[in-house]
Each structure stands twice: as C-alpha cells, then as structure tokens.
Design a protein around this motif. Structure first.
Motif, PDB file in Angstrom:
ATOM      1  N   HIS A  31     -25.397 -92.058  24.901  1.00 34.91           N
ATOM      2  CA  HIS A  31     -23.974 -92.401  24.846  1.00 34.91           C
ATOM      3  C   HIS A  31     -23.351 -92.475  26.236  1.00 34.91           C
ATOM      4  O   HIS A  31     -22.197 -92.824  26.379  1.00 34.91           O
ATOM      5  CB  HIS A  31     -23.197 -91.361  24.030  1.00 34.91           C
ATOM      6  N   GLY A  32     -24.115 -92.070  27.278  1.00 30.80           N
ATOM      7  CA  GLY A  32     -23.604 -92.131  28.644  1.00 30.80           C
ATOM      8  C   GLY A  32     -23.164 -90.801  29.237  1.00 30.80           C
ATOM      9  O   GLY A  32     -22.751 -90.751  30.399  1.00 30.80           O
ATOM     10  N   ARG A  33     -23.198 -89.716  28.455  1.00 38.49           N
ATOM     11  CA  ARG A  33     -22.814 -88.403  28.999  1.00 38.49           C
ATOM     12  C   ARG A  33     -23.911 -87.882  29.925  1.00 38.49           C
ATOM     13  O   ARG A  33     -25.095 -88.066  29.657  1.00 38.49           O
ATOM     14  CB  ARG A  33     -22.609 -87.382  27.871  1.00 38.49           C
ATOM     15  N   PRO A  34     -23.534 -87.204  31.006  1.00 36.25           N
ATOM     16  CA  PRO A  34     -24.556 -86.654  31.905  1.00 36.25           C
ATOM     17  C   PRO A  34     -25.400 -85.595  31.205  1.00 36.25           C
ATOM     18  O   PRO A  34     -24.894 -84.821  30.388  1.00 36.25           O
ATOM     19  CB  PRO A  34     -23.752 -86.021  33.043  1.00 36.25           C
ATOM     20  N   THR A  35     -26.682 -85.556  31.531  1.00 39.30           N
ATOM     21  CA  THR A  35     -27.582 -84.548  30.960  1.00 39.30           C
ATOM     22  C   THR A  35     -27.715 -83.339  31.879  1.00 39.30           C
ATOM     23  O   THR A  35     -28.046 -82.257  31.429  1.00 39.30           O
ATOM     24  CB  THR A  35     -28.983 -85.131  30.713  1.00 39.30           C
ATOM     25  N   VAL A  36     -27.491 -83.551  33.170  1.00 40.68           N
ATOM     26  CA  VAL A  36     -27.590 -82.455  34.145  1.00 40.68           C
ATOM     27  C   VAL A  36     -26.432 -82.551  35.127  1.00 40.68           C
ATOM     28  O   VAL A  36     -25.857 -83.615  35.320  1.00 40.68           O
ATOM     29  CB  VAL A  36     -28.926 -82.487  34.935  1.00 40.68           C
ATOM     30  N   TYR A  37     -26.113 -81.427  35.731  1.00 43.50           N
ATOM     31  CA  TYR A  37     -25.110 -81.428  36.789  1.00 43.50           C
ATOM     32  C   TYR A  37     -25.433 -80.298  37.754  1.00 43.50           C
ATOM     33  O   TYR A  37     -26.137 -79.352  37.418  1.00 43.50           O
ATOM     34  CB  TYR A  37     -23.677 -81.309  36.234  1.00 43.50           C
ATOM     35  N   THR A  38     -24.917 -80.433  38.956  1.00 41.00           N
ATOM     36  CA  THR A  38     -25.163 -79.444  39.992  1.00 41.00           C
ATOM     37  C   THR A  38     -23.952 -78.541  40.114  1.00 41.00           C
ATOM     38  O   THR A  38     -22.820 -79.012  40.227  1.00 41.00           O
ATOM     39  CB  THR A  38     -25.422 -80.145  41.348  1.00 41.00           C
ATOM     40  N   LEU A  39     -24.200 -77.268  40.111  1.00 43.35           N
ATOM     41  CA  LEU A  39     -23.148 -76.276  40.267  1.00 43.35           C
ATOM     42  C   LEU A  39     -23.443 -75.535  41.570  1.00 43.35           C
ATOM     43  O   LEU A  39     -24.296 -74.659  41.615  1.00 43.35           O
ATOM     44  CB  LEU A  39     -23.156 -75.318  39.074  1.00 43.35           C
ATOM     45  N   THR A  40     -22.758 -75.940  42.636  1.00 38.20           N
ATOM     46  CA  THR A  40     -23.016 -75.355  43.946  1.00 38.20           C
ATOM     47  C   THR A  40     -22.248 -74.046  44.117  1.00 38.20           C
ATOM     48  O   THR A  40     -21.283 -73.771  43.383  1.00 38.20           O
ATOM     49  CB  THR A  40     -22.592 -76.320  45.068  1.00 38.20           C
ATOM     50  N   LEU A  41     -22.664 -73.271  45.087  1.00 35.90           N
ATOM     51  CA  LEU A  41     -21.976 -72.020  45.400  1.00 35.90           C
ATOM     52  C   LEU A  41     -20.533 -72.303  45.782  1.00 35.90           C
ATOM     53  O   LEU A  41     -19.625 -71.571  45.378  1.00 35.90           O
ATOM     54  CB  LEU A  41     -22.710 -71.282  46.530  1.00 35.90           C
ATOM     55  N   ASN A  42     -20.281 -73.388  46.525  1.00 35.69           N
ATOM     56  CA  ASN A  42     -18.905 -73.738  46.904  1.00 35.69           C
ATOM     57  C   ASN A  42     -18.045 -74.036  45.689  1.00 35.69           C
ATOM     58  O   ASN A  42     -16.875 -73.665  45.646  1.00 35.69           O
ATOM     59  CB  ASN A  42     -18.904 -74.937  47.860  1.00 35.69           C
ATOM     60  N   LYS A  43     -18.608 -74.718  44.686  1.00 35.76           N
ATOM     61  CA  LYS A  43     -17.853 -75.007  43.461  1.00 35.76           C
ATOM     62  C   LYS A  43     -17.509 -73.714  42.728  1.00 35.76           C
ATOM     63  O   LYS A  43     -16.411 -73.570  42.189  1.00 35.76           O
ATOM     64  CB  LYS A  43     -18.636 -75.942  42.544  1.00 35.76           C
ATOM     65  N   ILE A  44     -18.433 -72.782  42.704  1.00 40.24           N
ATOM     66  CA  ILE A  44     -18.184 -71.496  42.038  1.00 40.24           C
ATOM     67  C   ILE A  44     -17.094 -70.732  42.776  1.00 40.24           C
ATOM     68  O   ILE A  44     -16.157 -70.208  42.155  1.00 40.24           O
ATOM     69  CB  ILE A  44     -19.487 -70.668  41.952  1.00 40.24           C
ATOM     70  N   LYS A  45     -17.178 -70.665  44.116  1.00 39.94           N
ATOM     71  CA  LYS A  45     -16.155 -69.972  44.924  1.00 39.94           C
ATOM     72  C   LYS A  45     -14.790 -70.609  44.714  1.00 39.94           C
ATOM     73  O   LYS A  45     -13.788 -69.915  44.556  1.00 39.94           O
ATOM     74  CB  LYS A  45     -16.533 -70.014  46.404  1.00 39.94           C
TER      75      LYS A  45
END
Length: 176
Positions: free
Chosen positions: A147-161
C-alpha cells in the motif's frame, strides 16, 4: 525499527506474486469444504471465471444453481481469513470493473488478505522477528508494504533526545 505489519504484508505480497509467476503456488486443502451461495448475477460471474480463480489458488467448484464449494486456497494467505468473503469481494470487483485480468484480481486478493498479517501491537518473538526481517530484505522492494507504507525506519539518538526534550519543554517530566 520495523513496522511488523507492513513488513509481513510486503513479504506475503512478493511471495504470492513470485509463486504465481513461477506456477508454483502452494495450495492449502480444506478438510471440510466451505459451501456458499451467491446471488444469481454474481454466481454467473463466478461460474464464468472459475479457471481464473483456480490460477489464483482458489479451488472453487459449482455445487448447485447459485452455490459453490471451496476446497482449497492459497496457503500463504494463512488460515485466519474468511475466504468466502474474499471470493465475494473479488466477484464484486469483476462485476463492477468488468475485469478478468489475473494481475488485477491478484492485487485485490493481497489487499483483502492483509488483515491476516501480524498487527502492530502483536507479540513477536525474537526468532520470528529475525525470520521476518530476513524474508523482508530478500524482497525486491523491501522498503514499503504493497500500500506504500514504510516497512522500516531509523530512530537515531538525536531523534530520541529531541523527542524527550520536547516533552520536558511541555512541562512533562515523567511519562504517565
């Protein structure tokens, strides 16, 4: 991080497509066939397209005037699926779109069966998760579900902070 639902949808989609292309579709026989009835116009459409359904892994045969018997289905769709509902949706699609193209019907089957994929909150054990990721990255297009939804994504330390900083800026010091 992986979206387990989208990942399994992608894997099933490509497996089904590959099996169809290679004429190696795995079929699951039903111990007790499902008998169902359709209204007359839909019954006629199904009767005229039984061979198409067979190519797609649904072994359906006439069982009376407007009645049919389902004796087998595509194995990779799982067993928590209402196949009669899928057949009804597909015949409705044939009725509305006037299409008997196997490719377009295949797309409908996959979309209708996506409900059987692992859900976002379902518990997945480490071994299952590793197997799913191996299967996902063996796909031609592993980055999105059909359907076009992402299957994976990156969660970086900066995004968490940044996330936790925004919580503290809103006056939230603890998560409820």
């Amino acid at each position: 991080r992986s979206d387990q639902h989208a990942a399994q949808e992608r894997v099933r989609y490509e497996m089904f497509s590959n099996q169809l292309e290679q004429n190696s579709l795995k079929i699951q026989q039903l111990l007790i066939p499902d008998v169902f009835e359709l209204r007359k116009s839909k019954a006629m459409l199904l009767k005229n397209n039984l061979e198409t359904f067979k190519k797609l892994g649904f072994d359906v045969e006439e069982f009376g005037d407007n009645s049919f018997r389902l004796t087998a289905y595509p194995a990779l769709l799982g067993n928590n699926v209402n196949f009669i509902e899928i057949i009804d949706v597909l015949v409705g699609f044939l009725e509305e779109e006037k299409v008997t193209d196997v490719e377009q019907i295949k797309e409908k089957i996959i979309r209708a069966s996506c409900r059987t994929s692992i859900k976002a909150g379902d518990k997945v054990y480490e071994q299952q998760a590793k197997a799913l990721l191996r299967e996902l990255f063996a796909c031609k297009m592993p980055w999105t579900c059909p359907h076009g939804r992402p299957t994976v994504y990156t969660l970086t330390l900066n995004k968490i902070k940044k996330f936790f900083k925004s919580l503290s800026n809103m006056g939230l010091t603890e998560i409820p």
